[in-house]
Write a protein that holds these residues in place. Structure first.
Motif, PDB file in Angstrom:
ATOM      1  N   ASP A   2      23.642  35.969  16.607  1.00  0.00           N
ATOM      2  CA  ASP A   2      24.148  37.332  16.592  1.00  0.00           C
ATOM      3  C   ASP A   2      23.455  38.509  16.928  1.00  0.00           C
ATOM      4  OD1 ASP A   2      25.927  35.918  13.552  1.00  0.00           O
ATOM      5  OD2 ASP A   2      26.564  35.867  15.423  1.00  0.00           O
ATOM      6  N   GLU A   3      22.147  38.329  17.053  1.00  0.00           N
ATOM      7  CA  GLU A   3      21.476  39.474  17.276  1.00  0.00           C
ATOM      8  C   GLU A   3      21.596  39.963  18.993  1.00  0.00           C
ATOM      9  OE1 GLU A   3      16.520  40.186  17.735  1.00  0.00           O
ATOM     10  OE2 GLU A   3      17.298  38.679  16.523  1.00  0.00           O
ATOM     11  N   PRO A   4      21.876  41.134  18.942  1.00  0.00           N
ATOM     12  CA  PRO A   4      22.124  41.660  20.487  1.00  0.00           C
ATOM     13  C   PRO A   4      21.056  41.523  21.278  1.00  0.00           C
ATOM     14  CG  PRO A   4      21.639  43.615  18.916  1.00  0.00           C
ATOM     15  CD  PRO A   4      21.692  42.363  17.909  1.00  0.00           C
ATOM     16  N   VAL A   5      21.253  41.456  22.432  1.00  0.00           N
ATOM     17  CA  VAL A   5      20.307  41.350  23.582  1.00  0.00           C
ATOM     18  C   VAL A   5      19.768  42.877  23.785  1.00  0.00           C
ATOM     19  CG1 VAL A   5      19.822  41.082  26.169  1.00  0.00           C
ATOM     20  CG2 VAL A   5      21.695  39.775  24.928  1.00  0.00           C
ATOM     21  N   ASP A   6      18.412  42.790  23.627  1.00  0.00           N
ATOM     22  CA  ASP A   6      17.699  43.963  23.543  1.00  0.00           C
ATOM     23  C   ASP A   6      16.392  43.747  24.340  1.00  0.00           C
ATOM     24  OD1 ASP A   6      16.227  46.585  23.283  1.00  0.00           O
ATOM     25  OD2 ASP A   6      16.263  46.311  21.028  1.00  0.00           O
ATOM     26  N   GLN A   7      16.366  43.789  25.674  1.00  0.00           N
ATOM     27  CA  GLN A   7      15.049  43.260  26.302  1.00  0.00           C
ATOM     28  C   GLN A   7      13.618  44.195  25.887  1.00  0.00           C
ATOM     29  OE1 GLN A   7      15.710  43.081  30.491  1.00  0.00           O
ATOM     30  NE2 GLN A   7      17.111  41.451  30.345  1.00  0.00           N
ATOM     31  N   ALA A   8      13.900  45.510  25.430  1.00  0.00           N
ATOM     32  CA  ALA A   8      12.933  46.381  24.931  1.00  0.00           C
ATOM     33  C   ALA A   8      12.191  45.276  23.974  1.00  0.00           C
ATOM     34  CB  ALA A   8      13.361  47.579  24.549  1.00  0.00           C
ATOM     35  N   SER A   9      12.990  44.629  23.272  1.00  0.00           N
ATOM     36  CA  SER A   9      12.463  44.008  21.816  1.00  0.00           C
ATOM     37  C   SER A   9      11.899  42.579  22.302  1.00  0.00           C
ATOM     38  CB  SER A   9      13.387  43.817  20.778  1.00  0.00           C
ATOM     39  OG  SER A   9      14.505  42.950  21.073  1.00  0.00           O
ATOM     40  N   ASP A  10      12.125  42.234  23.587  1.00  0.00           N
ATOM     41  CA  ASP A  10      11.533  41.114  24.033  1.00  0.00           C
ATOM     42  C   ASP A  10      10.116  41.137  24.619  1.00  0.00           C
ATOM     43  OD1 ASP A  10      14.046  39.873  23.599  1.00  0.00           O
ATOM     44  OD2 ASP A  10      14.861  40.195  25.565  1.00  0.00           O
ATOM     45  N   VAL A  11       9.276  41.421  23.959  1.00  0.00           N
ATOM     46  CA  VAL A  11       7.860  41.594  24.265  1.00  0.00           C
ATOM     47  C   VAL A  11       7.143  40.222  24.700  1.00  0.00           C
ATOM     48  CG1 VAL A  11       5.659  42.248  23.416  1.00  0.00           C
ATOM     49  CG2 VAL A  11       7.533  43.744  22.591  1.00  0.00           C
ATOM     50  N   VAL A  12       6.904  40.095  25.898  1.00  0.00           N
ATOM     51  CA  VAL A  12       6.016  39.013  26.393  1.00  0.00           C
ATOM     52  C   VAL A  12       4.682  38.948  25.781  1.00  0.00           C
ATOM     53  CG1 VAL A  12       5.299  37.536  28.221  1.00  0.00           C
ATOM     54  CG2 VAL A  12       7.368  38.988  28.376  1.00  0.00           C
ATOM     55  N   ARG A  13       4.532  37.908  24.860  1.00  0.00           N
ATOM     56  CA  ARG A  13       3.092  37.852  24.327  1.00  0.00           C
ATOM     57  C   ARG A  13       2.380  36.670  25.107  1.00  0.00           C
ATOM     58  NH1 ARG A  13       3.936  40.791  20.180  1.00  0.00           N
ATOM     59  NH2 ARG A  13       6.061  40.823  19.059  1.00  0.00           N
ATOM     60  N   SER A  14       1.024  36.940  25.116  1.00  0.00           N
ATOM     61  CA  SER A  14       0.128  35.880  25.972  1.00  0.00           C
ATOM     62  C   SER A  14      -1.175  35.754  25.180  1.00  0.00           C
ATOM     63  CB  SER A  14       0.054  36.472  27.525  1.00  0.00           C
ATOM     64  OG  SER A  14      -0.888  35.887  28.177  1.00  0.00           O
ATOM     65  N   ALA A  15      -1.592  34.602  25.311  1.00  0.00           N
ATOM     66  CA  ALA A  15      -2.842  34.138  24.542  1.00  0.00           C
ATOM     67  C   ALA A  15      -3.317  32.888  25.012  1.00  0.00           C
ATOM     68  CB  ALA A  15      -2.877  34.234  23.110  1.00  0.00           C
ATOM     69  N   PRO A  16      -4.691  32.725  24.931  1.00  0.00           N
ATOM     70  CA  PRO A  16      -5.183  31.254  25.001  1.00  0.00           C
ATOM     71  C   PRO A  16      -5.179  30.597  23.826  1.00  0.00           C
ATOM     72  CG  PRO A  16      -7.150  32.729  24.612  1.00  0.00           C
ATOM     73  CD  PRO A  16      -5.848  33.755  24.960  1.00  0.00           C
ATOM     74  N   PHE A  17      -5.226  29.135  23.907  1.00  0.00           N
ATOM     75  CA  PHE A  17      -5.178  28.404  22.465  1.00  0.00           C
ATOM     76  C   PHE A  17      -5.877  29.045  21.428  1.00  0.00           C
ATOM     77  CE2 PHE A  17      -6.332  25.087  19.672  1.00  0.00           C
ATOM     78  CZ  PHE A  17      -5.140  24.675  19.184  1.00  0.00           C
ATOM     79  N   ALA A  18      -7.044  29.558  21.945  1.00  0.00           N
ATOM     80  CA  ALA A  18      -8.319  29.692  20.605  1.00  0.00           C
ATOM     81  C   ALA A  18      -7.675  31.150  20.101  1.00  0.00           C
ATOM     82  CB  ALA A  18      -9.386  29.938  21.657  1.00  0.00           C
ATOM     83  N   THR A  24       2.126  30.407  15.031  1.00  0.00           N
ATOM     84  CA  THR A  24       2.560  30.689  16.455  1.00  0.00           C
ATOM     85  C   THR A  24       2.423  29.501  17.316  1.00  0.00           C
ATOM     86  OG1 THR A  24       2.051  32.986  16.203  1.00  0.00           O
ATOM     87  CG2 THR A  24       2.328  31.814  18.601  1.00  0.00           C
ATOM     88  N   ALA A  25       1.151  28.526  17.141  1.00  0.00           N
ATOM     89  CA  ALA A  25       1.083  27.701  17.763  1.00  0.00           C
ATOM     90  C   ALA A  25       1.957  26.492  17.352  1.00  0.00           C
ATOM     91  CB  ALA A  25      -0.499  26.794  17.715  1.00  0.00           C
ATOM     92  N   TYR A  26       2.264  26.297  16.071  1.00  0.00           N
ATOM     93  CA  TYR A  26       3.035  25.234  15.709  1.00  0.00           C
ATOM     94  C   TYR A  26       4.407  25.480  16.150  1.00  0.00           C
ATOM     95  CZ  TYR A  26       5.937  22.574  12.548  1.00  0.00           C
ATOM     96  OH  TYR A  26       6.882  21.475  12.045  1.00  0.00           O
ATOM     97  N   GLY A  27       4.811  27.057  16.428  1.00  0.00           N
ATOM     98  CA  GLY A  27       6.349  27.059  16.941  1.00  0.00           C
ATOM     99  C   GLY A  27       6.420  26.901  18.330  1.00  0.00           C
ATOM    100  N   LEU A  28       5.273  27.144  19.030  1.00  0.00           N
ATOM    101  CA  LEU A  28       5.251  27.041  20.423  1.00  0.00           C
ATOM    102  C   LEU A  28       5.628  25.286  20.925  1.00  0.00           C
ATOM    103  CD1 LEU A  28       2.465  29.090  21.813  1.00  0.00           C
ATOM    104  CD2 LEU A  28       5.129  29.456  21.805  1.00  0.00           C
ATOM    105  N   ASP A  62       8.955  36.116  20.949  1.00  0.00           N
ATOM    106  CA  ASP A  62       9.639  35.688  19.694  1.00  0.00           C
ATOM    107  C   ASP A  62      10.534  36.454  18.883  1.00  0.00           C
ATOM    108  OD1 ASP A  62       8.072  37.687  18.350  1.00  0.00           O
ATOM    109  OD2 ASP A  62       6.397  36.525  18.206  1.00  0.00           O
ATOM    110  N   ARG A  63      11.116  36.294  17.927  1.00  0.00           N
ATOM    111  CA  ARG A  63      12.142  36.790  17.109  1.00  0.00           C
ATOM    112  C   ARG A  63      11.899  36.278  15.680  1.00  0.00           C
ATOM    113  NH1 ARG A  63      16.613  38.816  20.284  1.00  0.00           N
ATOM    114  NH2 ARG A  63      15.403  39.808  22.073  1.00  0.00           N
ATOM    115  N   ALA A  64      11.810  37.438  15.016  1.00  0.00           N
ATOM    116  CA  ALA A  64      11.655  37.188  13.376  1.00  0.00           C
ATOM    117  C   ALA A  64      10.305  36.265  13.280  1.00  0.00           C
ATOM    118  CB  ALA A  64      12.763  36.558  12.809  1.00  0.00           C
ATOM    119  N   GLY A  65       9.374  36.366  13.917  1.00  0.00           N
ATOM    120  CA  GLY A  65       8.114  35.649  14.037  1.00  0.00           C
ATOM    121  C   GLY A  65       8.027  34.187  14.630  1.00  0.00           C
ATOM    122  N   ALA A  66       9.156  33.815  14.911  1.00  0.00           N
ATOM    123  CA  ALA A  66       9.112  32.140  15.550  1.00  0.00           C
ATOM    124  C   ALA A  66       9.476  32.532  17.111  1.00  0.00           C
ATOM    125  CB  ALA A  66      10.138  31.810  15.207  1.00  0.00           C
ATOM    126  N   PRO A  67       8.627  31.883  18.002  1.00  0.00           N
ATOM    127  CA  PRO A  67       9.017  31.679  19.210  1.00  0.00           C
ATOM    128  C   PRO A  67      10.234  31.281  19.780  1.00  0.00           C
ATOM    129  CG  PRO A  67       6.681  30.755  19.031  1.00  0.00           C
ATOM    130  CD  PRO A  67       7.659  30.877  17.498  1.00  0.00           C
TER     131      PRO A  67
END
Length: 155
Positions: A2-18, A24-28, A62-67
């Motif tokens: 039900d959450e509206p599409v809001d590309q501004a909130s679609d922040v692309v996050r990036s990280a190495p495993f470490a 987050t790792a579990y969610g991915l 992610d949304r609400a802390g989940a990928p």
């Protein structure tokens, strides 16, 4: 959903495993398992050790802390120094909102002069072609799914 599409909130996050926190790792990995193992009915060992490589990057939204969308980028010299996109997955409830496209675009924006390669599920060849990828070899079947190797020249 039900959450509206809001590309501004679609922040692309990036990280190495470490640098991934455990949740987050579990969610991915849970998302990848949900899409590839459960939905596509492909029992395979997703945890192939390549996620741990120091130059591998994990990208997600992610949304609400989940990928809800993810991919990984392998940075190795096996293919002439090309970056390799793989494990592209979006949660079913979040498909059709351009999230995977945002992730692929982020990889391409950061690739500079380097080529980018991937093994597309063959039904997605046209989708990847929209980003400038072209078939680069013979198709093959992996885990019962036809794939097509593709490449996008750097620059």
């Amino acid at each position: 959903m039900d959450e509206p599409v809001d590309q501004a909130s679609d922040v692309v996050r990036s990280a190495p495993f470490a640098d991934l926190d455990p949740l987050t790792a579990y969610g991915l990995w849970a998302l990848r398992s949900e899409v590839f193992v459960v939905e596509q009915d492909c029992p395979y060992l997703d945890l192939d050790g390549r996620d741990l490589a120091p130059r591998t990057r994990h990208l997600w939204i992610d949304r609400a802390g989940a990928p809800v969308a993810t991919l990984r980028v392998l940075d190795d010299e096996a293919d002439g120094g090309a970056l390799r996109i793989g494990r592209v997955a979006t949660a079913r409830a979040w498909r059709g909102r351009g999230l995977a496209a945002r992730l692929v675009t982020a990889v391409l924006d950061g690739a500079g002069e380097r080529d980018v390669v991937l093994d597309a599920q063959s039904h997605l060849v046209d989708w990847y072609a929209a980003f400038g990828f072209v078939p680069s070899g013979r198709g093959f079947v992996e885990d019962g799914i036809p794939h097509t190797p593709m490449r996008r020249a750097g620059g």
